[in-house]
Motif scaffolding. Structure first.
Motif, PDB file in Angstrom:
ATOM      1  N   ARG A  55     -79.080 -61.863 -40.683  1.00 21.61           N
ATOM      2  CA  ARG A  55     -78.866 -61.471 -42.078  1.00 21.61           C
ATOM      3  C   ARG A  55     -79.206 -62.653 -42.995  1.00 21.61           C
ATOM      4  O   ARG A  55     -78.719 -63.756 -42.795  1.00 21.61           O
ATOM      5  CB  ARG A  55     -77.439 -61.003 -42.303  1.00 21.61           C
ATOM      6  CG  ARG A  55     -77.153 -59.732 -41.520  1.00 21.61           C
ATOM      7  CD  ARG A  55     -75.832 -59.122 -41.902  1.00 21.61           C
ATOM      8  NE  ARG A  55     -75.582 -57.927 -41.126  1.00 21.61           N
ATOM      9  CZ  ARG A  55     -75.992 -56.708 -41.459  1.00 21.61           C
ATOM     10  NH1 ARG A  55     -76.670 -56.522 -42.564  1.00 21.61           N
ATOM     11  NH2 ARG A  55     -75.707 -55.675 -40.696  1.00 21.61           N
ATOM     12  N   MET A 101     -82.509 -58.754 -41.814  1.00 19.96           N
ATOM     13  CA  MET A 101     -82.055 -57.967 -42.962  1.00 19.96           C
ATOM     14  C   MET A 101     -81.851 -58.881 -44.166  1.00 19.96           C
ATOM     15  O   MET A 101     -81.117 -59.868 -44.086  1.00 19.96           O
ATOM     16  CB  MET A 101     -80.718 -57.283 -42.649  1.00 19.96           C
ATOM     17  CG  MET A 101     -80.779 -56.129 -41.690  1.00 19.96           C
ATOM     18  SD  MET A 101     -81.612 -54.664 -42.336  1.00 19.96           S
ATOM     19  CE  MET A 101     -80.594 -54.205 -43.727  1.00 19.96           C
ATOM     20  N   GLY A 113     -78.838 -63.859 -46.742  1.00 19.23           N
ATOM     21  CA  GLY A 113     -78.018 -63.530 -47.905  1.00 19.23           C
ATOM     22  C   GLY A 113     -78.524 -64.133 -49.195  1.00 19.23           C
ATOM     23  O   GLY A 113     -79.565 -64.805 -49.232  1.00 19.23           O
ATOM     24  N   GLY A 121     -85.981 -55.317 -46.401  1.00 21.99           N
ATOM     25  CA  GLY A 121     -85.372 -55.676 -47.676  1.00 21.99           C
ATOM     26  C   GLY A 121     -86.182 -55.164 -48.839  1.00 21.99           C
ATOM     27  O   GLY A 121     -87.353 -54.807 -48.705  1.00 21.99           O
ATOM     28  N   ASP A 153     -80.071 -59.142 -47.324  1.00 22.26           N
ATOM     29  CA  ASP A 153     -78.932 -58.586 -48.060  1.00 22.26           C
ATOM     30  C   ASP A 153     -78.851 -59.237 -49.434  1.00 22.26           C
ATOM     31  O   ASP A 153     -77.953 -60.029 -49.716  1.00 22.26           O
ATOM     32  CB  ASP A 153     -77.635 -58.801 -47.267  1.00 22.26           C
ATOM     33  CG  ASP A 153     -77.612 -58.033 -45.958  1.00 22.26           C
ATOM     34  OD1 ASP A 153     -78.201 -56.936 -45.903  1.00 22.26           O
ATOM     35  OD2 ASP A 153     -76.994 -58.529 -44.996  1.00 22.26           O
ATOM     36  N   SER A 174     -86.839 -59.576 -52.531  1.00 20.28           N
ATOM     37  CA  SER A 174     -85.686 -60.127 -51.803  1.00 20.28           C
ATOM     38  C   SER A 174     -86.021 -61.414 -51.061  1.00 20.28           C
ATOM     39  O   SER A 174     -85.129 -62.061 -50.525  1.00 20.28           O
ATOM     40  CB  SER A 174     -85.128 -59.091 -50.827  1.00 20.28           C
ATOM     41  OG  SER A 174     -86.079 -58.732 -49.837  1.00 20.28           O
ATOM     42  N   PRO A 191     -78.267 -48.752 -45.718  1.00 21.08           N
ATOM     43  CA  PRO A 191     -77.603 -49.825 -44.967  1.00 21.08           C
ATOM     44  C   PRO A 191     -77.886 -49.644 -43.478  1.00 21.08           C
ATOM     45  O   PRO A 191     -78.145 -48.532 -43.015  1.00 21.08           O
ATOM     46  CB  PRO A 191     -76.119 -49.612 -45.268  1.00 21.08           C
ATOM     47  CG  PRO A 191     -76.066 -48.711 -46.456  1.00 21.08           C
ATOM     48  CD  PRO A 191     -77.337 -47.921 -46.453  1.00 21.08           C
TER      49      PRO A 191
END
Length: 165
Positions: free
Chosen positions: A151, A102, A153, A9, A104, A13, A137
């Motif tokens: 993930r 990840m 978010g 990230g 996002d 993040s 991505p």
């Protein structure tokens, strides 16, 4: 089982915050952080004068900790492109389980959160923009290289964003 959690990230993040929270829930987990290695070697996270040494130490620690029975290791660095994400799977066969985490989080939110940082943890806007342009991505080949993809978010950084605005 030996587990490697590879974080991916943008700066700001929430990777390091997530790592600390995970470690609180799993006290035996080890965190290997590129920023903390720079701080250990140079007294600051902002010294990029010997990146070869930083990254060889980063990989050496991942491998050493991965040799321990039941290891849970968090690899805390940006890992912005698929090449590096796959690299850490390919170079760490000592782990039974590779997890990609990840982050996002939209770039504009990362910029706001970066601006809330103090001292050497705050990146100049020029560096943030450069890193944003390097972000890829997750592609299908890379996703298949991992045993699991988690993930994280925008909800993860909501409270920090409210304070930043």
């Amino acid at each position: 089982m030996r587990t490697l959690l590879l974080l991916s990230g943008l700066p700001g993040s929430g990777k390091s915050t997530w790592s600390r929270q995970y470690k609180r829930l799993h006290p035996s987990a080890k965190i290997v952080s590129s920023d903390e290695i720079r701080k250990e070697f140079f007294g600051t996270t902002a010294n990029f004068s010997d990146e070869a040494r930083v990254w060889s130490t980063f990989l050496e620690r991942l491998k050493r900790y991965g040799g321990q029975e039941g290891a849970i290791v968090i690899a805390d660095s940006t890992n912005l492109n698929n090449h590096y994400r796959r690299y850490y799977v390919d170079t760490t066969p000592e782990y039974d389980h590779h997890v990609l985490v990840m982050f996002d989080i939209p770039a504009e939110d990362c910029e706001l959160l970066n601006n809330q940082r103090t001292g050497d943890r705050r990146l100049p806007m020029e560096a943030m923009k450069r890193l944003e342009s390097q972000f890829e991505p997750l592609d299908e080949e890379t996703e298949k290289a991992f045993d699991e993809v988690v993930r994280v978010g925008p909800d993860f950084v909501c409270e920090a964003l409210r304070k930043a605005k």
